[in-house]
Design a protein around this motif. Structure first.
Motif, PDB file in Angstrom:
ATOM      1  N   VAL A  59      43.130  55.567  89.477  1.00  0.00           N
ATOM      2  CA  VAL A  59      43.241  55.360  87.951  1.00  0.00           C
ATOM      3  C   VAL A  59      44.770  55.385  87.556  1.00  0.00           C
ATOM      4  CG1 VAL A  59      42.839  57.061  85.900  1.00  0.00           C
ATOM      5  CG2 VAL A  59      41.268  57.052  87.862  1.00  0.00           C
ATOM      6  N   THR A  60      45.010  54.226  87.048  1.00  0.00           N
ATOM      7  CA  THR A  60      46.350  53.989  86.722  1.00  0.00           C
ATOM      8  C   THR A  60      46.641  53.600  85.358  1.00  0.00           C
ATOM      9  OG1 THR A  60      46.238  51.468  86.846  1.00  0.00           O
ATOM     10  CG2 THR A  60      46.161  52.770  88.805  1.00  0.00           C
ATOM     11  N   ASP A  61      47.824  53.399  84.714  1.00  0.00           N
ATOM     12  CA  ASP A  61      48.377  53.021  83.633  1.00  0.00           C
ATOM     13  C   ASP A  61      48.510  51.399  83.290  1.00  0.00           C
ATOM     14  OD1 ASP A  61      50.652  52.061  85.017  1.00  0.00           O
ATOM     15  OD2 ASP A  61      51.868  53.386  83.844  1.00  0.00           O
ATOM     16  N   GLY A  62      48.106  50.647  84.484  1.00  0.00           N
ATOM     17  CA  GLY A  62      47.998  49.305  84.255  1.00  0.00           C
ATOM     18  C   GLY A  62      49.179  48.412  84.067  1.00  0.00           C
ATOM     19  N   ALA A  63      50.267  49.156  84.329  1.00  0.00           N
ATOM     20  CA  ALA A  63      51.541  48.380  84.344  1.00  0.00           C
ATOM     21  C   ALA A  63      51.603  47.338  85.439  1.00  0.00           C
ATOM     22  CB  ALA A  63      52.628  49.351  84.655  1.00  0.00           C
ATOM     23  N   PHE A  64      52.371  46.277  85.202  1.00  0.00           N
ATOM     24  CA  PHE A  64      52.656  45.138  86.209  1.00  0.00           C
ATOM     25  C   PHE A  64      53.728  45.739  87.275  1.00  0.00           C
ATOM     26  CE2 PHE A  64      50.562  42.631  83.032  1.00  0.00           C
ATOM     27  CZ  PHE A  64      49.628  42.136  83.918  1.00  0.00           C
ATOM     28  N   SER A  65      54.697  46.328  86.582  1.00  0.00           N
ATOM     29  CA  SER A  65      55.629  47.103  87.636  1.00  0.00           C
ATOM     30  C   SER A  65      55.953  48.568  87.186  1.00  0.00           C
ATOM     31  CB  SER A  65      57.117  46.171  87.468  1.00  0.00           C
ATOM     32  OG  SER A  65      57.538  46.181  86.124  1.00  0.00           O
ATOM     33  N   GLY A  66      56.420  49.173  88.041  1.00  0.00           N
ATOM     34  CA  GLY A  66      56.567  50.484  87.844  1.00  0.00           C
ATOM     35  C   GLY A  66      54.917  51.219  87.780  1.00  0.00           C
ATOM     36  N   LEU A  67      53.975  50.779  88.319  1.00  0.00           N
ATOM     37  CA  LEU A  67      52.836  51.266  88.170  1.00  0.00           C
ATOM     38  C   LEU A  67      52.579  52.942  88.600  1.00  0.00           C
ATOM     39  CD1 LEU A  67      49.824  50.648  88.024  1.00  0.00           C
ATOM     40  CD2 LEU A  67      49.684  50.239  90.515  1.00  0.00           C
ATOM     41  N   ARG A  68      51.954  53.456  87.610  1.00  0.00           N
ATOM     42  CA  ARG A  68      51.877  54.791  87.560  1.00  0.00           C
ATOM     43  C   ARG A  68      50.256  55.192  88.007  1.00  0.00           C
ATOM     44  NH1 ARG A  68      54.198  57.620  82.428  1.00  0.00           N
ATOM     45  NH2 ARG A  68      52.835  55.925  81.604  1.00  0.00           N
ATOM     46  N   ALA A  69      50.054  56.125  88.477  1.00  0.00           N
ATOM     47  CA  ALA A  69      48.649  56.654  88.828  1.00  0.00           C
ATOM     48  C   ALA A  69      48.541  58.112  88.673  1.00  0.00           C
ATOM     49  CB  ALA A  69      48.303  56.649  90.403  1.00  0.00           C
ATOM     50  N   TRP A  70      47.059  58.343  88.038  1.00  0.00           N
ATOM     51  CA  TRP A  70      47.064  59.720  87.600  1.00  0.00           C
ATOM     52  C   TRP A  70      46.707  60.662  88.766  1.00  0.00           C
ATOM     53  CZ3 TRP A  70      47.380  61.898  82.638  1.00  0.00           C
ATOM     54  CH2 TRP A  70      46.536  63.012  82.435  1.00  0.00           C
ATOM     55  N   GLY A  71      47.599  61.775  88.763  1.00  0.00           N
ATOM     56  CA  GLY A  71      47.254  62.705  89.874  1.00  0.00           C
ATOM     57  C   GLY A  71      46.688  63.963  88.990  1.00  0.00           C
ATOM     58  N   ASP A  72      45.859  64.600  89.658  1.00  0.00           N
ATOM     59  CA  ASP A  72      44.988  65.684  89.201  1.00  0.00           C
ATOM     60  C   ASP A  72      46.034  66.944  89.122  1.00  0.00           C
ATOM     61  OD1 ASP A  72      42.734  64.516  89.163  1.00  0.00           O
ATOM     62  OD2 ASP A  72      42.134  65.100  91.212  1.00  0.00           O
ATOM     63  N   GLY A  73      46.040  67.749  87.812  1.00  0.00           N
ATOM     64  CA  GLY A  73      47.024  68.688  87.544  1.00  0.00           C
ATOM     65  C   GLY A  73      48.684  68.064  87.466  1.00  0.00           C
ATOM     66  N   GLU A  74      48.898  66.665  87.592  1.00  0.00           N
ATOM     67  CA  GLU A  74      50.329  66.347  87.742  1.00  0.00           C
ATOM     68  C   GLU A  74      50.420  65.417  86.586  1.00  0.00           C
ATOM     69  OE1 GLU A  74      50.803  64.596  91.392  1.00  0.00           O
ATOM     70  OE2 GLU A  74      50.735  66.791  92.521  1.00  0.00           O
ATOM     71  N   GLY A  75      49.540  64.722  85.980  1.00  0.00           N
ATOM     72  CA  GLY A  75      49.662  63.462  85.004  1.00  0.00           C
ATOM     73  C   GLY A  75      50.145  62.320  85.633  1.00  0.00           C
ATOM     74  N   TRP A  76      50.675  61.348  84.896  1.00  0.00           N
ATOM     75  CA  TRP A  76      51.082  60.162  85.508  1.00  0.00           C
ATOM     76  C   TRP A  76      52.230  60.411  86.443  1.00  0.00           C
ATOM     77  CZ3 TRP A  76      47.472  56.802  84.723  1.00  0.00           C
ATOM     78  CH2 TRP A  76      46.974  56.722  83.429  1.00  0.00           C
ATOM     79  N   ARG A  77      52.033  59.807  87.588  1.00  0.00           N
ATOM     80  CA  ARG A  77      53.153  59.644  88.838  1.00  0.00           C
ATOM     81  C   ARG A  77      53.311  58.338  89.377  1.00  0.00           C
ATOM     82  NH1 ARG A  77      53.675  64.398  91.979  1.00  0.00           N
ATOM     83  NH2 ARG A  77      55.328  63.155  92.727  1.00  0.00           N
ATOM     84  N   TYR A  78      54.551  57.933  89.526  1.00  0.00           N
ATOM     85  CA  TYR A  78      54.751  56.596  90.130  1.00  0.00           C
ATOM     86  C   TYR A  78      54.082  56.448  91.177  1.00  0.00           C
ATOM     87  CZ  TYR A  78      57.909  55.465  86.266  1.00  0.00           C
ATOM     88  OH  TYR A  78      58.546  55.398  84.962  1.00  0.00           O
ATOM     89  N   VAL A  79      53.296  55.190  91.657  1.00  0.00           N
ATOM     90  CA  VAL A  79      52.608  55.137  92.737  1.00  0.00           C
ATOM     91  C   VAL A  79      53.768  55.045  93.956  1.00  0.00           C
ATOM     92  CG1 VAL A  79      51.298  53.517  94.240  1.00  0.00           C
ATOM     93  CG2 VAL A  79      50.829  53.944  92.011  1.00  0.00           C
ATOM     94  N   SER A  80      55.159  54.454  93.671  1.00  0.00           N
ATOM     95  CA  SER A  80      56.193  54.338  94.610  1.00  0.00           C
ATOM     96  C   SER A  80      56.649  55.631  94.960  1.00  0.00           C
ATOM     97  CB  SER A  80      57.195  53.553  94.222  1.00  0.00           C
ATOM     98  OG  SER A  80      57.630  54.144  92.753  1.00  0.00           O
ATOM     99  N   ASP A  81      56.575  56.887  94.288  1.00  0.00           N
ATOM    100  CA  ASP A  81      56.744  58.046  94.626  1.00  0.00           C
ATOM    101  C   ASP A  81      55.838  58.891  95.363  1.00  0.00           C
ATOM    102  OD1 ASP A  81      59.139  57.830  93.200  1.00  0.00           O
ATOM    103  OD2 ASP A  81      58.411  58.945  91.408  1.00  0.00           O
ATOM    104  N   ILE A  82      54.487  58.424  94.880  1.00  0.00           N
ATOM    105  CA  ILE A  82      53.453  59.343  95.822  1.00  0.00           C
ATOM    106  C   ILE A  82      52.759  58.668  97.104  1.00  0.00           C
ATOM    107  CG2 ILE A  82      52.790  60.870  93.648  1.00  0.00           C
ATOM    108  CD1 ILE A  82      50.523  59.101  93.369  1.00  0.00           C
ATOM    109  N   GLY A  83      53.105  57.396  97.259  1.00  0.00           N
ATOM    110  CA  GLY A  83      52.347  56.619  98.131  1.00  0.00           C
ATOM    111  C   GLY A  83      50.927  56.302  97.613  1.00  0.00           C
TER     112      GLY A  83
END
Length: 128
Positions: A59-83
């Motif tokens: 589940v993402t914010d749809g960005a072309f760069s700097g894509l973020r995914a929704w983490g349960d209990g964490e909200g939006w997190r950068y995919v590059s940070d969480i893997g």
């Protein structure tokens, strides 16, 4: 020139197999953020794992760069940070259900932000 009606010959494709084939080609689904009467438009994007090595979705914010995914209990997190493994961890059904929940959360947050900055909701006498 004239158009003449004529019967179509041949067997139609099976209705059961076409949706499964089309679903296999899809790589993202967009869930609109509900309009809460304060304007704006947004969406939450459910994306398939990009390497095609499975049926995992994020589940993402749809960005072309700097894509973020929704983490349960964490909200939006950068995919590059969480893997990617942490981001693309849902089945399609789970991701779509979560995307609808996130869309509701985003609508409520947006409505609260707009309410906080509306001029009519603040005191105009300069008293703070």
């Amino acid at each position: 020139m004239s158009i003449v009606a004529r019967p179509v010959r041949g067997c139609p494709a099976s209705a059961g197999s076409a949706p499964a084939e089309l679903l296999g080609l899809a790589h993202e689904f967009r869930v609109p953020i509900p309009d809460v009467g304060v304007g704006g438009y947004g969406e939450v994007v459910v994306r398939r794992q990009p390497d095609g090595a499975g049926e995992r979705w994020a589940v993402t914010d749809g960005a072309f760069s700097g894509l973020r995914a929704w983490g349960d209990g964490e909200g939006w997190r950068y995919v590059s940070d969480i893997g990617r493994t942490a981001a693309y961890r849902h089945s399609l059904e789970q991701a779509l259900e979560l995307a609808h929940q996130v869309a509701e959360i985003e609508a409520a947050c947006y409505q609260a932000e707009v309410a906080a900055v509306r001029p009519g909701d603040r005191r105009e006498d300069g008293g703070g």
